[in-house]
Motif scaffolding. Structure first.
Motif, PDB file in Angstrom:
ATOM      1  N   GLY A  74      32.812  -6.505 -45.052  1.00  0.00           N
ATOM      2  CA  GLY A  74      31.847  -5.462 -44.766  1.00  0.00           C
ATOM      3  C   GLY A  74      32.037  -4.221 -45.596  1.00  0.00           C
ATOM      4  O   GLY A  74      31.198  -3.330 -45.581  1.00  0.00           O
ATOM      5  N   GLY A  75      33.158  -4.079 -46.295  1.00  0.00           N
ATOM      6  CA  GLY A  75      33.379  -2.941 -47.147  1.00  0.00           C
ATOM      7  C   GLY A  75      33.931  -1.731 -46.436  1.00  0.00           C
ATOM      8  O   GLY A  75      34.297  -0.746 -47.064  1.00  0.00           O
ATOM      9  N   GLY A  76      34.005  -1.732 -45.108  1.00  0.00           N
ATOM     10  CA  GLY A  76      34.468  -0.570 -44.370  1.00  0.00           C
ATOM     11  C   GLY A  76      35.774  -0.849 -43.672  1.00  0.00           C
ATOM     12  O   GLY A  76      36.351  -1.925 -43.788  1.00  0.00           O
ATOM     13  N   ALA A  77      36.244   0.157 -42.939  1.00  0.00           N
ATOM     14  CA  ALA A  77      37.519   0.029 -42.244  1.00  0.00           C
ATOM     15  C   ALA A  77      37.290  -0.548 -40.868  1.00  0.00           C
ATOM     16  O   ALA A  77      36.791   0.113 -39.984  1.00  0.00           O
ATOM     17  N   SER A 177      29.991 -10.844 -41.738  1.00  0.00           N
ATOM     18  CA  SER A 177      29.644 -11.120 -40.351  1.00  0.00           C
ATOM     19  C   SER A 177      28.373 -10.378 -39.963  1.00  0.00           C
ATOM     20  O   SER A 177      28.189  -9.206 -40.317  1.00  0.00           O
ATOM     21  N   VAL A 178      27.494 -11.045 -39.238  1.00  0.00           N
ATOM     22  CA  VAL A 178      26.274 -10.394 -38.768  1.00  0.00           C
ATOM     23  C   VAL A 178      26.590  -9.309 -37.746  1.00  0.00           C
ATOM     24  O   VAL A 178      25.853  -8.337 -37.609  1.00  0.00           O
ATOM     25  N   THR A 182      32.745  -7.743 -35.260  1.00  0.00           N
ATOM     26  CA  THR A 182      33.496  -9.009 -35.243  1.00  0.00           C
ATOM     27  C   THR A 182      33.739  -9.459 -36.676  1.00  0.00           C
ATOM     28  O   THR A 182      33.012 -10.295 -37.207  1.00  0.00           O
ATOM     29  N   PRO A 183      34.751  -8.894 -37.346  1.00  0.00           N
ATOM     30  CA  PRO A 183      35.071  -9.341 -38.709  1.00  0.00           C
ATOM     31  C   PRO A 183      35.510 -10.800 -38.700  1.00  0.00           C
ATOM     32  O   PRO A 183      36.236 -11.233 -37.802  1.00  0.00           O
ATOM     33  N   LEU A 184      35.068 -11.542 -39.690  1.00  0.00           N
ATOM     34  CA  LEU A 184      35.315 -12.982 -39.748  1.00  0.00           C
ATOM     35  C   LEU A 184      35.985 -13.387 -41.051  1.00  0.00           C
ATOM     36  O   LEU A 184      35.771 -12.775 -42.096  1.00  0.00           O
ATOM     37  N   HIS A 185      36.791 -14.438 -40.953  1.00  0.00           N
ATOM     38  CA  HIS A 185      37.300 -15.169 -42.118  1.00  0.00           C
ATOM     39  C   HIS A 185      36.972 -16.640 -41.895  1.00  0.00           C
ATOM     40  O   HIS A 185      36.860 -17.091 -40.759  1.00  0.00           O
ATOM     41  N   ARG A 186      36.830 -17.370 -42.993  1.00  0.00           N
ATOM     42  CA  ARG A 186      36.596 -18.806 -42.885  1.00  0.00           C
ATOM     43  C   ARG A 186      37.634 -19.557 -43.702  1.00  0.00           C
ATOM     44  O   ARG A 186      38.113 -19.077 -44.729  1.00  0.00           O
ATOM     45  N   LEU A 187      37.953 -20.733 -43.223  1.00  0.00           N
ATOM     46  CA  LEU A 187      38.903 -21.572 -43.946  1.00  0.00           C
ATOM     47  C   LEU A 187      38.209 -22.214 -45.134  1.00  0.00           C
ATOM     48  O   LEU A 187      37.027 -22.547 -45.076  1.00  0.00           O
ATOM     49  N   LEU A 317      22.549  -8.780 -29.504  1.00  0.00           N
ATOM     50  CA  LEU A 317      22.042 -10.020 -30.092  1.00  0.00           C
ATOM     51  C   LEU A 317      23.011 -10.562 -31.137  1.00  0.00           C
ATOM     52  O   LEU A 317      23.322 -11.761 -31.154  1.00  0.00           O
ATOM     53  N   LYS A 318      23.541  -9.690 -31.979  1.00  0.00           N
ATOM     54  CA  LYS A 318      24.457 -10.130 -33.028  1.00  0.00           C
ATOM     55  C   LYS A 318      25.757 -10.668 -32.437  1.00  0.00           C
ATOM     56  O   LYS A 318      26.294 -11.675 -32.905  1.00  0.00           O
ATOM     57  N   ARG A 319      26.273  -9.990 -31.409  1.00  0.00           N
ATOM     58  CA  ARG A 319      27.508 -10.484 -30.790  1.00  0.00           C
ATOM     59  C   ARG A 319      27.258 -11.827 -30.105  1.00  0.00           C
ATOM     60  O   ARG A 319      28.128 -12.716 -30.123  1.00  0.00           O
TER      61      ARG A 319
END
Length: 346
Positions: A74-77, A177-178, A182-187, A317-319
């Motif tokens: 997301g570019g932010g903290a 992440s939408v 909720t920051p996400l990583h994927r394998l 909605l996003k969550r």
């Protein structure tokens, strides 16, 4: 048989609601969203912040503690509120089901569902379920001193902010992440830890039913909040000289939202009592539908205003979309129900 909440359960729910609304009310929610969106904050990586706080680098679950390379998606903290996490630990949120002999609260699954329902109402961020399930198994998880996340299919939530990762998250890549909270990583594809076709479906692990049930509880809380928000807006917003709630189309939207919430509530509460995987699968489907469709209908009640950044409706909605991917999502729940229906028919 009486399925109504006991006095102790109602007191527990009210206590958690007061704690969360007082500590993570709307102002705190919007401040967290702004930080995550990069509007506020230094832009440091989570590992840099942990180092400044004297905390270790993330244990990625593959036996190596490594720092995060590169910027977040997301570019932010996106840094978890550690003070809030410790307050939750002190209140017994994570140790709710841990036996008293082990330093926990000694409650059961129904009480945990009530707690996570309240967390869903306020969109409380962080790997709540993973940390809750790690209480007693990971040092510091029960008290909120340790933030725990876990590999769920091909996704890992809050990887950069977690101290411990349950499962092998080595090589995980940032994923936009939408949901800003909720920051996400994927394998990576081709590692044998993620389906080659990209489907984010979790393996059948012992904790999968609990993850699904507690996710359903969060979805239920979010659905109840958007239903109440829509009704309140319909009562106060006026068009053509009268509240929009006087129009039949709006009434039908609100009524349908309420029906979905109450049906999902009955299913989620029942599944928390039986702890049966089939009951949990049914509850999960109903709760996911209540949360996603409820947020969409709330947007319709709000009209164009609901699509603005300043409104909180889009955050629910996003969550709800993100939660719907956990533990295999609807596909896994449907398969479990289908297997139960067809058992013994061959």
């Amino acid at each position: 048989m009486d399925f109504r909440l006991t006095d102790d359960q109602r007191a527990l729910r009210q206590g958690i609601r007061e704690l969360l609304e007082g500590r993570f009310g709307r102002e705190a929610l919007r401040a967290a969203v702004d930080r995550a969106d990069g509007r506020v904050g230094s832009g440091r990586t989570a590992d840099g912040k942990r180092a400044a706080e004297g905390l270790p680098a993330v244990d990625r679950g593959d036996g190596k503690a490594r720092t995060t390379e590169g910027k977040r998606a997301g570019g932010g903290a996106r840094v978890l509120d550690r003070d809030l996490w410790r307050e939750l630990g002190a209140a017994g949120f994570f140790a709710l089901r841990l036996p008293e002999a082990e330093g926990g609260v000694g409650q059961g699954l129904p009480e945990a569902v009530l707690a996570f329902e309240e967390a869903g109402r306020v969109l409380l961020p962080g790997p709540l379920i993973a940390t809750h399930l790690a209480a007693g198994a990971v040092a510091g998880a029960a008290t909120g001193e340790t933030v725990v996340t876990s590999v769920d299919g091909g996704l890992v939530e809050w990887l950069d902010d977690a101290d411990v990762v349950r499962g092998n998250a080595g090589g995980a890549e940032p994923l936009a992440s939408v949901d800003p909270l909720t920051p996400l990583h994927r394998l990576p594809v081709g590692t044998g830890r993620r389906p080659e076709d990209g489907a984010l479906r979790a393996p059948r692990t012992p904790d999968a039913p609990l993850v699904s049930l507690l996710t359903a509880a969060e979805q239920l809380g979010s659905a109840a909040r958007t239903c109440g928000t829509a009704v309140q807006h319909a009562r106060t917003r006026e068009q053509f000289g009268q509240p929009i709630g006087a129009f039949q189309a709006v009434q039908h939207l609100c009524a349908d939202m309420l029906v979905r919430v109450e049906v999902a509530r009955a299913a989620v509460y029942a599944a928390s009592v039986t702890a049966d995987p089939v009951d949990i699968a049914a509850a999960r489907l109903l709760a996911d539908e209540a949360a996603v469709r409820g947020a969409r209908d709330c947007l319709q009640v709000y009209g164009g205003m609901g699509f603005t950044w300043e409104s909180d409706v889009h955050l629910h909605l996003k969550r709800a979309w993100i939660r719907a991917c956990r533990a295999g999502g609807a596909a896994r729940s449907e398969e479990e129900l289908a297997d139960d229906l067809t058992a013994g028919t061959a």
